[in-house]
Design a protein around this motif. Structure first.
Motif, PDB file in Angstrom:
ATOM      1  N   PRO A 199      57.287  41.898  48.342  1.00 40.45           N
ATOM      2  CA  PRO A 199      56.289  42.612  48.496  1.00 40.45           C
ATOM      3  C   PRO A 199      55.122  42.606  47.040  1.00 40.45           C
ATOM      4  CG  PRO A 199      58.347  43.851  47.786  1.00 40.45           C
ATOM      5  CD  PRO A 199      58.472  42.434  47.952  1.00 40.45           C
ATOM      6  N   ASN A 200      53.916  42.680  47.338  1.00 40.52           N
ATOM      7  CA  ASN A 200      52.950  42.754  46.514  1.00 40.52           C
ATOM      8  C   ASN A 200      53.211  41.340  45.344  1.00 40.52           C
ATOM      9  OD1 ASN A 200      50.841  43.624  44.935  1.00 40.52           O
ATOM     10  ND2 ASN A 200      51.854  45.146  43.783  1.00 40.52           N
ATOM     11  N   MET A 201      53.144  40.369  45.960  1.00 41.69           N
ATOM     12  CA  MET A 201      53.176  39.171  45.096  1.00 41.69           C
ATOM     13  C   MET A 201      52.028  39.057  44.028  1.00 41.69           C
ATOM     14  SD  MET A 201      54.163  36.692  48.317  1.00 41.69           S
ATOM     15  CE  MET A 201      53.964  34.980  47.468  1.00 41.69           C
ATOM     16  N   LYS A 202      52.634  38.607  42.880  1.00 37.07           N
ATOM     17  CA  LYS A 202      51.635  38.239  41.790  1.00 37.07           C
ATOM     18  C   LYS A 202      51.933  36.971  40.990  1.00 37.07           C
ATOM     19  CE  LYS A 202      49.003  41.973  42.021  1.00 37.07           C
ATOM     20  NZ  LYS A 202      47.638  42.007  42.668  1.00 37.07           N
ATOM     21  N   PHE A 203      51.047  36.334  40.417  1.00 38.74           N
ATOM     22  CA  PHE A 203      51.478  35.137  39.546  1.00 38.74           C
ATOM     23  C   PHE A 203      51.994  36.035  38.453  1.00 38.74           C
ATOM     24  CE2 PHE A 203      47.962  33.259  41.903  1.00 38.74           C
ATOM     25  CZ  PHE A 203      48.343  31.835  41.794  1.00 38.74           C
ATOM     26  N   PRO A 204      53.139  35.227  37.844  1.00 42.43           N
ATOM     27  CA  PRO A 204      53.621  35.895  36.535  1.00 42.43           C
ATOM     28  C   PRO A 204      52.399  35.622  35.449  1.00 42.43           C
ATOM     29  CG  PRO A 204      54.828  33.561  37.203  1.00 42.43           C
ATOM     30  CD  PRO A 204      53.774  34.089  38.127  1.00 42.43           C
ATOM     31  N   GLU A 205      52.605  36.514  34.330  1.00 44.63           N
ATOM     32  CA  GLU A 205      51.706  36.593  33.466  1.00 44.63           C
ATOM     33  C   GLU A 205      51.390  35.108  32.795  1.00 44.63           C
ATOM     34  OE1 GLU A 205      51.114  38.789  29.497  1.00 44.63           O
ATOM     35  OE2 GLU A 205      52.250  40.066  31.004  1.00 44.63           O
ATOM     36  N   LEU A 257      54.707  31.955  42.464  1.00 39.99           N
ATOM     37  CA  LEU A 257      56.176  32.487  42.290  1.00 39.99           C
ATOM     38  C   LEU A 257      56.410  32.283  40.693  1.00 39.99           C
ATOM     39  CD1 LEU A 257      58.169  32.041  45.570  1.00 39.99           C
ATOM     40  CD2 LEU A 257      56.997  34.031  44.752  1.00 39.99           C
ATOM     41  N   LYS A 258      56.198  31.103  40.555  1.00 44.98           N
ATOM     42  CA  LYS A 258      56.628  30.400  39.099  1.00 44.98           C
ATOM     43  C   LYS A 258      55.636  30.564  37.992  1.00 44.98           C
ATOM     44  CE  LYS A 258      60.743  28.892  40.518  1.00 44.98           C
ATOM     45  NZ  LYS A 258      61.989  29.498  40.015  1.00 44.98           N
ATOM     46  N   GLY A 259      54.249  30.523  38.587  1.00 40.91           N
ATOM     47  CA  GLY A 259      53.203  30.439  37.295  1.00 40.91           C
ATOM     48  C   GLY A 259      52.862  28.959  37.342  1.00 40.91           C
ATOM     49  N   MET A 284      43.706  30.102  50.796  1.00 42.16           N
ATOM     50  CA  MET A 284      44.323  30.081  49.718  1.00 42.16           C
ATOM     51  C   MET A 284      43.908  30.415  48.320  1.00 42.16           C
ATOM     52  SD  MET A 284      47.129  29.000  50.512  1.00 42.16           S
ATOM     53  CE  MET A 284      48.326  27.943  51.214  1.00 42.16           C
ATOM     54  N   ALA A 285      42.339  30.500  48.370  1.00 40.18           N
ATOM     55  CA  ALA A 285      41.717  31.409  47.314  1.00 40.18           C
ATOM     56  C   ALA A 285      41.704  32.857  47.390  1.00 40.18           C
ATOM     57  CB  ALA A 285      40.201  30.910  47.140  1.00 40.18           C
ATOM     58  N   PHE A 286      41.564  33.317  48.608  1.00 40.13           N
ATOM     59  CA  PHE A 286      41.835  34.642  48.799  1.00 40.13           C
ATOM     60  C   PHE A 286      43.063  35.197  48.488  1.00 40.13           C
ATOM     61  CE2 PHE A 286      40.989  38.073  52.425  1.00 40.13           C
ATOM     62  CZ  PHE A 286      40.831  38.979  51.591  1.00 40.13           C
ATOM     63  N   ILE A 287      44.167  34.477  48.863  1.00 39.71           N
ATOM     64  CA  ILE A 287      45.552  34.759  48.677  1.00 39.71           C
ATOM     65  C   ILE A 287      45.845  34.714  46.981  1.00 39.71           C
ATOM     66  CG2 ILE A 287      47.864  33.993  48.414  1.00 39.71           C
ATOM     67  CD1 ILE A 287      47.635  34.787  51.318  1.00 39.71           C
ATOM     68  N   ALA A 288      45.306  33.719  46.334  1.00 37.28           N
ATOM     69  CA  ALA A 288      45.491  33.390  44.893  1.00 37.28           C
ATOM     70  C   ALA A 288      44.954  34.632  44.233  1.00 37.28           C
ATOM     71  CB  ALA A 288      44.809  32.258  44.560  1.00 37.28           C
ATOM     72  N   GLU A 289      43.499  34.986  44.486  1.00 32.24           N
ATOM     73  CA  GLU A 289      42.755  36.118  43.728  1.00 32.24           C
ATOM     74  C   GLU A 289      43.538  37.395  43.899  1.00 32.24           C
ATOM     75  OE1 GLU A 289      38.638  36.601  44.355  1.00 32.24           O
ATOM     76  OE2 GLU A 289      38.225  34.415  43.651  1.00 32.24           O
ATOM     77  N   GLN A 290      43.880  37.559  45.410  1.00 36.04           N
ATOM     78  CA  GLN A 290      44.645  38.901  45.413  1.00 36.04           C
ATOM     79  C   GLN A 290      46.074  38.962  44.812  1.00 36.04           C
ATOM     80  OE1 GLN A 290      44.052  41.762  47.319  1.00 36.04           O
ATOM     81  NE2 GLN A 290      41.927  41.202  47.321  1.00 36.04           N
ATOM     82  N   ALA A 291      46.709  37.660  44.272  1.00 39.70           N
ATOM     83  CA  ALA A 291      47.841  37.641  43.506  1.00 39.70           C
ATOM     84  C   ALA A 291      47.463  37.688  42.042  1.00 39.70           C
ATOM     85  CB  ALA A 291      48.757  36.466  44.002  1.00 39.70           C
ATOM     86  N   GLY A 292      46.325  37.878  41.620  1.00 35.48           N
ATOM     87  CA  GLY A 292      45.994  38.075  40.177  1.00 35.48           C
ATOM     88  C   GLY A 292      45.556  36.649  39.694  1.00 35.48           C
ATOM     89  N   GLY A 293      45.326  35.725  40.554  1.00 36.48           N
ATOM     90  CA  GLY A 293      45.016  34.222  40.159  1.00 36.48           C
ATOM     91  C   GLY A 293      43.708  34.042  40.379  1.00 36.48           C
ATOM     92  N   LYS A 294      43.143  32.746  40.348  1.00 38.19           N
ATOM     93  CA  LYS A 294      41.604  32.271  40.320  1.00 38.19           C
ATOM     94  C   LYS A 294      41.698  31.126  41.337  1.00 38.19           C
ATOM     95  CE  LYS A 294      37.641  31.564  37.573  1.00 38.19           C
ATOM     96  NZ  LYS A 294      37.247  32.291  36.483  1.00 38.19           N
ATOM     97  N   ALA A 295      40.717  30.568  41.858  1.00 38.70           N
ATOM     98  CA  ALA A 295      40.503  29.592  42.571  1.00 38.70           C
ATOM     99  C   ALA A 295      39.022  29.027  42.432  1.00 38.70           C
ATOM    100  CB  ALA A 295      40.871  29.732  44.207  1.00 38.70           C
ATOM    101  N   SER A 296      38.742  27.886  41.790  1.00 41.07           N
ATOM    102  CA  SER A 296      37.605  27.323  41.680  1.00 41.07           C
ATOM    103  C   SER A 296      37.408  25.878  42.195  1.00 41.07           C
ATOM    104  CB  SER A 296      37.299  27.449  39.973  1.00 41.07           C
ATOM    105  OG  SER A 296      36.635  26.364  39.513  1.00 41.07           O
TER     106      SER A 296
END
Ligand code: AHM
Ligand code: MG
Length: 335
Positions: A199-205, A257-259, A284-296
Protein backbone atom coordinates in the motif's frame (compact mmCIF):
# COMPACT_ATOMS: atom_id res chain seq x y z
CA UNK A 1 0.19 -11.06 2.68
CA UNK A 2 -2.85 -13.27 3.09
CA UNK A 3 -6.43 -13.46 1.95
CA UNK A 4 -7.15 -11.10 4.86
CA UNK A 5 -5.56 -8.36 2.75
CA UNK A 6 -7.85 -6.40 0.49
CA UNK A 7 -8.10 -7.87 -3.00
CA UNK A 8 -7.49 -5.71 -6.07
CA UNK A 9 -11.15 -6.06 -7.06
CA UNK A 10 -12.32 -4.81 -3.66
CA UNK A 11 -9.75 -2.01 -3.72
CA UNK A 12 -10.83 -0.74 -7.16
CA UNK A 13 -14.49 -0.67 -6.15
CA UNK A 14 -13.69 0.84 -2.72
CA UNK A 15 -11.70 3.67 -4.30
CA UNK A 16 -13.96 4.37 -7.24
CA UNK A 17 -15.33 7.54 -5.67
CA UNK A 18 -11.91 9.13 -5.25
CA UNK A 19 -11.73 9.27 -9.03
CA UNK A 20 -12.80 12.56 -10.51
CA UNK A 21 -15.32 11.27 -13.05
CA UNK A 22 -16.46 8.28 -11.05
CA UNK A 23 -18.72 6.62 -13.59
CA UNK A 24 -17.37 3.15 -12.94
CA UNK A 25 -15.85 2.93 -16.43
CA UNK A 26 -12.30 3.38 -15.22
CA UNK A 27 -12.90 0.64 -12.67
CA UNK A 28 -14.13 -1.65 -15.44
CA UNK A 29 -11.04 -0.83 -17.45
CA UNK A 30 -8.73 -1.69 -14.55
CA UNK A 31 -10.65 -4.94 -14.06
CA UNK A 32 -10.05 -5.80 -17.72
CA UNK A 33 -6.32 -5.05 -17.46
CA UNK A 34 -6.12 -7.19 -14.32
CA UNK A 35 -7.76 -10.06 -16.15
CA UNK A 36 -5.56 -9.84 -19.27
CA UNK A 37 -2.46 -9.68 -17.07
CA UNK A 38 -3.48 -12.95 -15.42
CA UNK A 39 -3.71 -14.69 -18.79
CA UNK A 40 -0.33 -13.31 -19.90
CA UNK A 41 1.17 -14.27 -16.55
CA UNK A 42 0.00 -17.83 -17.05
CA UNK A 43 1.74 -18.00 -20.42
CA UNK A 44 4.93 -16.24 -19.27
CA UNK A 45 5.23 -18.67 -16.35
CA UNK A 46 5.13 -21.67 -18.66
CA UNK A 47 7.46 -20.09 -21.21
CA UNK A 48 10.00 -22.93 -21.21
CA UNK A 49 7.33 -25.62 -21.50
CA UNK A 50 5.33 -24.64 -24.55
CA UNK A 51 6.51 -23.52 -27.96
CA UNK A 52 6.39 -19.88 -27.04
CA UNK A 53 10.05 -18.92 -26.70
CA UNK A 54 11.97 -17.19 -29.43
CA UNK A 55 11.25 -14.83 -32.29
CA UNK A 56 7.92 -14.66 -34.11
CA UNK A 57 9.64 -13.88 -37.39
CA UNK A 58 8.32 -10.33 -37.75
CA UNK A 59 9.63 -6.88 -36.88
CA UNK A 60 7.52 -4.20 -35.22
CA UNK A 61 7.25 -0.62 -36.45
CA UNK A 62 10.48 0.24 -34.64
CA UNK A 63 12.45 -2.41 -36.55
CA UNK A 64 12.73 -4.61 -33.45
CA UNK A 65 12.31 -8.34 -33.73
CA UNK A 66 9.01 -9.42 -32.19
CA UNK A 67 9.13 -12.36 -29.81
CA UNK A 68 6.27 -14.87 -29.87
CA UNK A 69 5.24 -13.74 -26.43
CA UNK A 70 5.17 -10.07 -27.56
CA UNK A 71 2.60 -11.03 -30.16
CA UNK A 72 0.64 -13.22 -27.74
CA UNK A 73 0.54 -10.57 -24.98
CA UNK A 74 -0.47 -7.91 -27.50
CA UNK A 75 -3.39 -10.03 -28.74
CA UNK A 76 -4.57 -10.85 -25.22
CA UNK A 77 -4.57 -7.24 -24.02
CA UNK A 78 -6.21 -5.93 -27.18
CA UNK A 79 -8.89 -8.65 -27.26
CA UNK A 80 -9.71 -8.20 -23.58
CA UNK A 81 -9.87 -4.41 -23.75
CA UNK A 82 -11.65 -4.06 -27.07
CA UNK A 83 -14.66 -6.09 -26.02
CA UNK A 84 -15.79 -3.81 -23.23
CA UNK A 85 -17.78 -0.69 -23.75
CA UNK A 86 -15.13 1.60 -22.32
CA UNK A 87 -12.42 2.33 -24.87
CA UNK A 88 -12.62 4.30 -28.09
CA UNK A 89 -9.04 3.45 -29.04
CA UNK A 90 -5.89 1.51 -28.22
CA UNK A 91 -2.28 2.18 -29.19
CA UNK A 92 0.39 -0.45 -28.65
CA UNK A 93 4.13 -0.72 -29.05
CA UNK A 94 3.48 -3.70 -31.30
CA UNK A 95 1.09 -1.97 -33.72
CA UNK A 96 2.13 0.59 -36.31
CA UNK A 97 -0.99 2.65 -35.89
CA UNK A 98 -3.68 3.07 -33.24
CA UNK A 99 -6.83 0.94 -33.28
CA UNK A 100 -10.22 2.64 -33.52
CA UNK A 101 -12.99 1.06 -31.42
CA UNK A 102 -16.48 1.94 -32.61
CA UNK A 103 -18.33 0.30 -29.73
CA UNK A 104 -21.06 -2.32 -30.01
CA UNK A 105 -23.64 0.23 -31.22
CA UNK A 106 -21.19 1.67 -33.72
CA UNK A 107 -21.68 5.06 -32.11
CA UNK A 108 -18.12 5.93 -30.92
CA UNK A 109 -19.53 6.78 -27.50
CA UNK A 110 -16.69 5.35 -25.37
CA UNK A 111 -14.52 7.84 -23.51
CA UNK A 112 -11.11 6.37 -22.81
CA UNK A 113 -7.95 5.53 -24.74
CA UNK A 114 -5.23 3.12 -23.60
CA UNK A 115 -1.60 3.12 -24.64
CA UNK A 116 0.23 -0.06 -23.85
CA UNK A 117 3.53 -1.88 -24.03
CA UNK A 118 2.13 -5.42 -23.67
CA UNK A 119 5.44 -7.13 -22.91
CA UNK A 120 8.35 -4.91 -22.11
CA UNK A 121 11.87 -6.33 -21.91
CA UNK A 122 10.80 -9.35 -23.97
CA UNK A 123 14.37 -10.12 -25.05
CA UNK A 124 14.78 -11.32 -21.44
CA UNK A 125 12.15 -14.06 -21.67
CA UNK A 126 14.39 -16.71 -23.21
CA UNK A 127 16.74 -16.46 -20.22
CA UNK A 128 14.02 -16.52 -17.55
CA UNK A 129 14.40 -12.89 -16.45
CA UNK A 130 11.43 -10.74 -15.37
CA UNK A 131 9.41 -8.90 -17.96
CA UNK A 132 6.47 -6.51 -17.62
CA UNK A 133 3.41 -4.80 -19.06
CA UNK A 134 3.07 -1.01 -18.96
CA UNK A 135 -0.19 0.91 -19.51
CA UNK A 136 -1.35 4.50 -19.65
CA UNK A 137 -4.98 5.70 -19.68
CA UNK A 138 -6.42 9.03 -20.89
CA UNK A 139 -9.84 10.49 -21.44
CA UNK A 140 -10.33 11.32 -25.08
CA UNK A 141 -10.17 14.99 -26.13
CA UNK A 142 -12.11 14.61 -29.38
CA UNK A 143 -15.87 14.84 -29.36
CA UNK A 144 -17.76 11.81 -28.05
CA UNK A 145 -19.75 10.20 -30.87
CA UNK A 146 -16.99 10.70 -33.43
CA UNK A 147 -14.13 8.30 -34.25
CA UNK A 148 -11.07 8.55 -32.03
CA UNK A 149 -8.29 10.75 -33.46
CA UNK A 150 -4.50 10.80 -33.15
CA UNK A 151 -4.88 13.84 -30.93
CA UNK A 152 -6.53 11.62 -28.29
CA UNK A 153 -3.30 9.62 -28.03
CA UNK A 154 -0.83 12.50 -28.32
CA UNK A 155 -1.65 14.03 -24.94
CA UNK A 156 1.06 15.04 -22.47
CA UNK A 157 1.61 12.67 -19.55
CA UNK A 158 0.18 15.20 -17.11
CA UNK A 159 -3.27 14.41 -18.54
CA UNK A 160 -3.10 10.69 -17.66
CA UNK A 161 -6.03 9.54 -15.53
CA UNK A 162 -4.36 6.27 -14.56
CA UNK A 163 -1.19 4.36 -15.29
CA UNK A 164 0.47 1.22 -14.10
CA UNK A 165 2.62 -1.77 -14.73
CA UNK A 166 2.59 -5.49 -14.17
CA UNK A 167 5.85 -7.21 -13.30
CA UNK A 168 6.04 -10.92 -14.09
CA UNK A 169 8.82 -11.73 -11.67
CA UNK A 170 9.49 -14.13 -8.84
CA UNK A 171 5.92 -13.20 -8.04
CA UNK A 172 3.53 -11.29 -10.27
CA UNK A 173 2.55 -7.82 -9.18
CA UNK A 174 0.22 -5.18 -10.55
CA UNK A 175 1.10 -1.63 -9.50
CA UNK A 176 -1.03 1.35 -10.47
CA UNK A 177 -2.01 4.91 -9.73
CA UNK A 178 -5.02 7.08 -10.47
CA UNK A 179 -3.23 10.12 -9.07
CA UNK A 180 -3.87 9.30 -5.41
CA UNK A 181 -0.64 7.50 -4.57
CA UNK A 182 0.66 4.17 -5.81
CA UNK A 183 -0.55 0.76 -4.69
CA UNK A 184 0.93 -2.64 -5.44
CA UNK A 185 -0.97 -5.96 -5.55
CA UNK A 186 0.60 -9.42 -5.60
CA UNK A 187 -1.06 -12.27 -7.46
CA UNK A 188 -1.77 -15.42 -5.49
CA UNK A 189 -1.53 -17.86 -8.40
CA UNK A 190 -3.31 -20.64 -6.51
CA UNK A 191 -6.58 -18.72 -6.46
CA UNK A 192 -5.96 -16.18 -9.19
CA UNK A 193 -6.52 -13.15 -6.97
CA UNK A 194 -4.33 -10.08 -6.51
CA UNK A 195 -4.01 -8.87 -2.93
CA UNK A 196 -2.87 -5.46 -1.69
CA UNK A 197 0.70 -6.19 -0.60
CA UNK A 198 2.38 -2.78 -1.09
CA UNK A 199 0.00 0.00 0.00
CA UNK A 200 1.03 3.60 -0.69
CA UNK A 201 4.39 2.82 -2.31
CA UNK A 202 7.04 5.55 -1.86
CA UNK A 203 10.71 5.81 -2.79
CA UNK A 204 12.75 5.55 0.40
CA UNK A 205 14.28 8.88 1.43
CA UNK A 206 17.78 7.80 0.35
CA UNK A 207 18.76 5.74 -2.68
CA UNK A 208 22.09 4.15 -3.53
CA UNK A 209 21.41 2.38 -6.83
CA UNK A 210 22.15 3.63 -10.34
CA UNK A 211 20.76 1.65 -13.27
CA UNK A 212 22.14 2.33 -16.74
CA UNK A 213 23.51 0.21 -19.58
CA UNK A 214 27.14 1.16 -19.01
CA UNK A 215 28.25 -0.82 -22.05
CA UNK A 216 27.11 2.22 -24.03
CA UNK A 217 29.25 4.60 -21.94
CA UNK A 218 31.39 5.90 -24.82
CA UNK A 219 28.23 6.87 -26.72
CA UNK A 220 26.65 8.80 -23.82
CA UNK A 221 26.43 12.59 -23.61
CA UNK A 222 29.07 14.24 -21.39
CA UNK A 223 26.52 15.05 -18.65
CA UNK A 224 25.63 11.35 -18.22
CA UNK A 225 29.31 10.34 -18.25
CA UNK A 226 29.99 12.93 -15.53
CA UNK A 227 27.00 11.76 -13.47
CA UNK A 228 28.16 8.12 -13.70
CA UNK A 229 31.59 9.18 -12.41
CA UNK A 230 29.81 11.04 -9.59
CA UNK A 231 27.89 7.83 -8.71
CA UNK A 232 31.18 5.92 -8.61
CA UNK A 233 33.13 8.47 -6.55
CA UNK A 234 34.10 7.57 -3.01
CA UNK A 235 32.38 10.26 -0.96
CA UNK A 236 29.70 10.49 1.75
CA UNK A 237 27.17 7.79 0.79
CA UNK A 238 28.94 6.91 -2.48
CA UNK A 239 29.98 4.95 -4.46
CA UNK A 240 26.46 3.87 -5.33
CA UNK A 241 25.82 0.31 -6.33
CA UNK A 242 25.12 -0.53 -9.99
CA UNK A 243 22.06 -2.67 -10.84
CA UNK A 244 20.74 -3.07 -14.38
CA UNK A 245 18.36 -5.82 -15.45
CA UNK A 246 17.58 -4.43 -18.88
CA UNK A 247 13.87 -4.78 -18.19
CA UNK A 248 12.45 -1.32 -17.55
CA UNK A 249 9.56 -2.45 -15.34
CA UNK A 250 11.80 -4.54 -13.09
CA UNK A 251 14.53 -1.89 -12.87
CA UNK A 252 12.05 0.83 -11.92
CA UNK A 253 10.12 -1.45 -9.55
CA UNK A 254 13.31 -2.33 -7.67
CA UNK A 255 14.39 1.32 -7.52
CA UNK A 256 11.04 2.43 -6.08
CA UNK A 257 11.33 -0.19 -3.35
CA UNK A 258 15.07 0.22 -2.64
CA UNK A 259 15.81 3.79 -3.79
CA UNK A 260 17.74 4.59 -6.94
CA UNK A 261 17.91 6.20 -10.35
CA UNK A 262 17.27 4.63 -13.78
CA UNK A 263 18.79 6.28 -16.85
CA UNK A 264 18.35 5.52 -20.54
CA UNK A 265 19.96 8.53 -22.17
CA UNK A 266 20.30 9.68 -25.75
CA UNK A 267 23.45 8.26 -27.32
CA UNK A 268 25.20 8.19 -30.63
CA UNK A 269 23.19 4.99 -31.31
CA UNK A 270 19.81 6.27 -30.12
CA UNK A 271 19.85 9.98 -30.91
CA UNK A 272 16.67 10.71 -28.94
CA UNK A 273 16.90 7.81 -26.48
CA UNK A 274 15.46 4.33 -26.84
CA UNK A 275 12.38 4.28 -24.63
CA UNK A 276 9.01 5.36 -25.92
CA UNK A 277 7.40 8.44 -24.43
CA UNK A 278 3.76 7.42 -24.61
CA UNK A 279 3.59 3.86 -23.34
CA UNK A 280 6.88 3.46 -21.44
CA UNK A 281 8.10 6.80 -20.02
CA UNK A 282 4.84 8.65 -19.29
CA UNK A 283 3.20 5.84 -17.28
CA UNK A 284 6.44 5.16 -15.38
CA UNK A 285 6.82 8.91 -14.77
CA UNK A 286 3.27 9.13 -13.36
CA UNK A 287 3.97 6.20 -11.02
CA UNK A 288 7.38 7.63 -10.01
CA UNK A 289 5.97 11.08 -9.20
CA UNK A 290 3.09 9.58 -7.26
CA UNK A 291 5.67 7.58 -5.29
CA UNK A 292 7.50 10.82 -4.39
CA UNK A 293 10.10 10.52 -7.16
CA UNK A 294 10.83 12.38 -10.35
CA UNK A 295 11.10 11.68 -14.09
CA UNK A 296 12.91 13.88 -16.58
CA UNK A 297 14.46 13.80 -20.05
CA UNK A 298 17.58 15.33 -18.50
CA UNK A 299 16.28 18.87 -18.83
CA UNK A 300 12.51 18.91 -18.39
CA UNK A 301 9.68 16.99 -16.77
CA UNK A 302 8.71 13.94 -18.86
CA UNK A 303 4.99 14.48 -18.24
CA UNK A 304 5.12 18.05 -19.64
CA UNK A 305 6.43 17.00 -23.06
CA UNK A 306 3.88 17.52 -25.85
CA UNK A 307 4.05 14.32 -27.92
CA UNK A 308 4.41 14.64 -31.68
CA UNK A 309 4.12 11.00 -32.71
CA UNK A 310 2.82 7.72 -31.37
CA UNK A 311 6.13 5.88 -31.15
CA UNK A 312 8.25 8.89 -30.13
CA UNK A 313 11.39 8.13 -28.12
CA UNK A 314 12.86 10.23 -25.31
CA UNK A 315 15.85 10.11 -22.97
CA UNK A 316 14.65 8.93 -19.56
CA UNK A 317 15.95 9.74 -16.08
CA UNK A 318 13.68 8.38 -13.36
CA UNK A 319 14.06 7.75 -9.64
CA UNK A 320 14.48 9.42 -6.27
CA UNK A 321 13.86 13.14 -6.71
CA UNK A 322 17.24 14.32 -5.43
CA UNK A 323 19.09 11.80 -7.60
CA UNK A 324 17.29 12.87 -10.78
CA UNK A 325 17.91 16.52 -9.89
CA UNK A 326 21.62 15.80 -9.47
CA UNK A 327 21.74 14.12 -12.89
CA UNK A 328 19.92 17.13 -14.39
CA UNK A 329 22.54 19.41 -12.84
CA UNK A 330 25.30 17.45 -14.60
CA UNK A 331 23.37 17.55 -17.89
CA UNK A 332 22.96 21.32 -17.63
CA UNK A 333 26.58 21.96 -16.70
CA UNK A 334 27.89 19.83 -19.55
CA UNK A 335 25.83 21.64 -22.19
P1 AHM B 1 11.46 -3.27 -25.56
O1 AHM B 1 10.22 -2.44 -25.43
O2 AHM B 1 11.78 -3.59 -27.01
O3 AHM B 1 11.46 -4.49 -24.69
O4 AHM B 1 12.69 -2.32 -25.15
C1 AHM B 1 12.67 -1.65 -23.92
C2 AHM B 1 13.69 -2.25 -23.02
C3 AHM B 1 13.52 -1.83 -21.59
O5 AHM B 1 12.73 -2.73 -20.85
C4 AHM B 1 14.93 -1.84 -21.09
O6 AHM B 1 15.09 -0.98 -19.99
C5 AHM B 1 15.73 -1.43 -22.27
O7 AHM B 1 14.95 -1.76 -23.40
C6 AHM B 1 17.03 -2.16 -22.33
O8 AHM B 1 17.74 -1.71 -23.43
P2 AHM B 1 19.28 -2.09 -23.61
O9 AHM B 1 19.35 -3.54 -23.90
O10 AHM B 1 19.71 -1.23 -24.77
O11 AHM B 1 20.00 -1.70 -22.34
MG1 MG C 1 8.96 -1.82 -24.39
Amino acid sequence: MSQHNQSLGEFIIGNQDSFEYSTGELSKLLHAIRRAAKVVNHKVNKAGLSDILGAAGEENIQGEEQQKLDVYANDIFIDTLINREILCGIASEENDDYITIKGQKNDHKNKYVVLIDPLDGSSNIDVNVSVGTIFSIYRRVSEIGTPVTEEDFLQPGNKQVAAGYVVYGTSTMLVYTTGHGVNGFTLNPAIGTYYLSHPNMKFPEKGNIYSVNEGNYVHFPQGVKDYIKYCQAEEEDRPYTSRYIGSLVSDIHRNILKGGIYIYPQSSKYKTGKLRLLYECNPMAFIAEQAGGKASDGFQRIMDINPKELHQRVPFFCGNKYMVEKAEEFMKNAK
